[in-house]
Design a protein around this motif. Structure first.
Motif, PDB file in Angstrom:
ATOM      1  N   GLN A   1    -120.948  18.908 -50.608  1.00 10.99           N
ATOM      2  CA  GLN A   1    -119.507  19.186 -50.621  1.00 10.99           C
ATOM      3  C   GLN A   1    -118.850  19.455 -49.213  1.00 10.99           C
ATOM      4  O   GLN A   1    -117.673  19.149 -49.121  1.00 10.99           O
ATOM      5  N   LEU A   2    -119.598  20.080 -48.145  1.00 11.28           N
ATOM      6  CA  LEU A   2    -118.960  20.098 -47.005  1.00 11.28           C
ATOM      7  C   LEU A   2    -119.872  19.354 -45.966  1.00 11.28           C
ATOM      8  O   LEU A   2    -120.407  20.010 -44.754  1.00 11.28           O
ATOM      9  N   PRO A   3    -119.844  18.031 -45.790  1.00 15.96           N
ATOM     10  CA  PRO A   3    -120.636  17.455 -44.950  1.00 15.96           C
ATOM     11  C   PRO A   3    -120.078  17.611 -43.345  1.00 15.96           C
ATOM     12  O   PRO A   3    -120.948  17.367 -42.305  1.00 15.96           O
ATOM     13  N   GLU A   4    -118.769  17.961 -43.242  1.00 14.52           N
ATOM     14  CA  GLU A   4    -118.525  18.417 -41.737  1.00 14.52           C
ATOM     15  C   GLU A   4    -119.036  19.290 -41.212  1.00 14.52           C
ATOM     16  O   GLU A   4    -119.442  19.312 -39.899  1.00 14.52           O
ATOM     17  N   GLN A   5    -119.825  20.355 -41.862  1.00 19.27           N
ATOM     18  CA  GLN A   5    -120.628  21.219 -41.268  1.00 19.27           C
ATOM     19  C   GLN A   5    -121.880  20.925 -40.859  1.00 19.27           C
ATOM     20  O   GLN A   5    -122.366  21.405 -39.829  1.00 19.27           O
ATOM     21  N   SER A   6    -122.394  19.645 -41.086  1.00 17.21           N
ATOM     22  CA  SER A   6    -123.617  19.115 -40.441  1.00 17.21           C
ATOM     23  C   SER A   6    -123.252  17.747 -39.712  1.00 17.21           C
ATOM     24  O   SER A   6    -124.004  17.111 -39.591  1.00 17.21           O
ATOM     25  N   ALA A   7    -121.991  17.604 -39.197  1.00 21.46           N
ATOM     26  CA  ALA A   7    -121.519  16.621 -38.414  1.00 21.46           C
ATOM     27  C   ALA A   7    -121.939  15.171 -39.389  1.00 21.46           C
ATOM     28  O   ALA A   7    -122.170  14.147 -38.509  1.00 21.46           O
ATOM     29  N   ALA A   8    -121.536  15.205 -40.490  1.00 23.12           N
ATOM     30  CA  ALA A   8    -121.520  13.888 -41.126  1.00 23.12           C
ATOM     31  C   ALA A   8    -120.145  13.882 -42.001  1.00 23.12           C
ATOM     32  O   ALA A   8    -119.316  14.423 -41.604  1.00 23.12           O
ATOM     33  N   PHE A   9    -120.267  12.717 -42.729  1.00 25.98           N
ATOM     34  CA  PHE A   9    -118.932  12.419 -43.057  1.00 25.98           C
ATOM     35  C   PHE A   9    -119.060  11.891 -44.469  1.00 25.98           C
ATOM     36  O   PHE A   9    -120.158  11.234 -44.745  1.00 25.98           O
ATOM     37  N   ASP A  10    -118.208  12.085 -45.598  1.00 27.72           N
ATOM     38  CA  ASP A  10    -118.290  11.713 -46.955  1.00 27.72           C
ATOM     39  C   ASP A  10    -117.993  10.275 -46.973  1.00 27.72           C
ATOM     40  O   ASP A  10    -117.223   9.701 -46.744  1.00 27.72           O
ATOM     41  N   CYS A  11    -119.001   9.545 -47.741  1.00 32.15           N
ATOM     42  CA  CYS A  11    -119.126   8.117 -47.813  1.00 32.15           C
ATOM     43  C   CYS A  11    -118.420   7.596 -49.423  1.00 32.15           C
ATOM     44  O   CYS A  11    -118.559   6.357 -49.474  1.00 32.15           O
ATOM     45  N   SER A  12    -118.011   8.471 -49.794  1.00 25.62           N
ATOM     46  CA  SER A  12    -117.652   8.036 -51.423  1.00 25.62           C
ATOM     47  C   SER A  12    -116.330   7.139 -51.294  1.00 25.62           C
ATOM     48  O   SER A  12    -115.656   7.294 -50.484  1.00 25.62           O
ATOM     49  N   VAL A  13    -116.382   6.395 -52.321  1.00 26.62           N
ATOM     50  CA  VAL A  13    -115.161   5.575 -52.567  1.00 26.62           C
ATOM     51  C   VAL A  13    -114.467   5.722 -53.916  1.00 26.62           C
ATOM     52  O   VAL A  13    -115.056   5.973 -55.081  1.00 26.62           O
ATOM     53  N   THR A  14    -113.102   6.470 -53.997  1.00 22.47           N
ATOM     54  CA  THR A  14    -112.524   6.943 -54.981  1.00 22.47           C
ATOM     55  C   THR A  14    -112.550   5.433 -56.220  1.00 22.47           C
ATOM     56  O   THR A  14    -112.155   4.312 -55.867  1.00 22.47           O
TER      57      THR A  14
END
Length: 410
Positions: free
Chosen positions: A342-355
């Motif tokens: 839910q909070l990937p920015e806290q682990s220096a990552a980013f959400d790869c999902s596609v709407t």
């Protein structure tokens, strides 16, 4: 719905007529969504900054750290204050060790005490009590070592790993699940009459996409025919966007051994739960209590144990998604699966999902329709339960007693 007494702040059960703490009547009971949300995340063991982030992103409740701390004091939520007498903790651990819980290590047991019983105690106390209660199992767990393969991912929803689990299938309980590759969050885990029907497995995938409103960049499965509909849906959802791995590359078929994340989770599931159930059912077969070649016996097993197994899968999913995974030597990120997802920015990552548009999801719903045959055995068992005024089982001992009774009257 969670209700609270406005007089003393005690949580009361829905339908209660008065507060057991102060005696106030039901007219003083009120629903407090903010409090329920704070208590929920607090007892899952999350840090304060994570609780604030979840409340903002998932519930549209904004507050700063000082406000959260004041709320925690107001609601009497303190990890130190929930420490209990050692004998009481020991009693709870004994209760959890019934059935497949006897396979749990001290880290899992410590976390289960928090999320199921709202008990916050030192891990060292849990380790000591587990060793005192079952020293042989503690010694065996120390000798186990898991060698991990390297896995690289840029963030959650880059790849969903999907697979079926057949170790309990001989007894009539096939399981299907999916794991997010980056966060290791279990997206679904369900036991069905069959995990080989494309319509059933596709239903779980589509429900997950519908719930979140997006699909991953890729899905990965083995080459079984039950995965064809999932592959088609995923490629259709990714047919018109510009993100990586679009079109036919949105789904990957491969061998089970290359489907690392879900296979690794099955390994954890077997160590902490399913091996106990496998041995339990094998003992019933070996002792002659169950004949898996007998259709009535198999139908009765499903009727008596399906609900308990499914609830245990839900409990396992909750435990797994809220426990802390230690980082490995192979650059695998550590953290709590729910938080990493839910909070990937806290682990220096980013959400790869596609709407995924709702229209596309609606188009695919017809691919999940399948006709369920009328099952006279299950109807008969429900009829006997109603006629005899029996309660449905909530523990494996109760389910076994019910199994013997239903077989005797069948």
């Amino acid at each position: 719905m969670v209700l609270y007494c406005q007089g003393c702040g005690t949580k009361v059960c829905e339908g209660a007529k008065y507060c057991y703490n102060c005696g106030a009547g039901e007219d003083s009971f009120q629903n407090d969504p903010e409090r329920a949300t704070i208590e929920h995340y607090f007892h899952l063991g999350y840090k304060y900054d994570v609780i604030i982030s979840f409340m903002r992103s998932q519930h549209d409740i904004c507050m700063d750290l000082r406000t959260l701390k004041r709320r925690l004091v107001k609601y009497n939520l303190s990890r130190k204050e929930t420490w209990r007498d050692e004998e009481e903790v020991k009693s709870l651990i004994k209760e959890e060790m019934q059935g497949s819980g006897c396979l749990s290590g001290y880290r899992k047991m410590w976390h289960v005490l928090k999320i199921k019983h709202n008990v916050h105690v030192p891990r060292s106390m849990v380790a000591k009590l587990l060793h005192d209660l079952d020293p042989e199992a503690s010694s065996l767990r120390k000798k186990k070592k898991l060698k991990r393969r390297q896995y690289l991912s840029h963030g959650p929803n880059q790849c969903w790993h999907i697979d079926g689990y057949d170790k309990l299938k001989p007894f009539g309980f096939p399981i299907h699940a999916a794991v997010d590759g980056y966060s290791r969050k279990v997206l679904w885990v369900e036991t069905e009459r069959s995990n080989n029907l494309p319509e059933i497995t596709a239903k779980y995938y589509l429900e997950c996409v519908k719930e979140h409103g997006f699909c991953p960049l890729q899905t990965r499965t083995d080459c079984g025919t039950e995965n064809g509909t999932i592959a088609a849906m995923q490629c259709y959802f990714r047919s018109e966007d510009d993100a990586p791995y679009s079109g036919e590359r949105a789904h990957v078929f491969g061998t089970s051994t290359t489907n690392q994340r879900i296979e690794n989770w099955w390994s954890h599931y077997k160590k902490s739960s399913s091996s106990w159930w496998i041995q339990f059912f094998k003992d019933l077969v070996d002792s002659g209590q169950v004949d898996i070649a007998n259709e009535i016996h198999k139908e009765c097993l499903w009727f008596c144990f399906h609900g308990i197994l499914q609830q245990e899968l839900y409990d396992m999913k909750l435990y797994w998604n809220t426990h802390h995974i230690r980082p490995s030597r192979h650059d695998t990120v550590g953290g709590v699966p729910d938080v990493l997802f839910q909070l990937p920015e806290q682990s220096a990552a980013f959400d790869c999902s596609v709407t995924v548009p709702k229209e596309k999801i609606a188009e695919m719903e017809s691919n999940c329709d399948y006709e369920t045959e009328e099952n006279v055995f299950q109807e008969y068992f429900h009829y006997v339960m109603a006629e005899e005024g029996l309660l449905y089982p909530s523990k494996h001992e109760e389910a076994l007693h019910l199994f013997h009774f239903l077989i005797s009257v069948s």
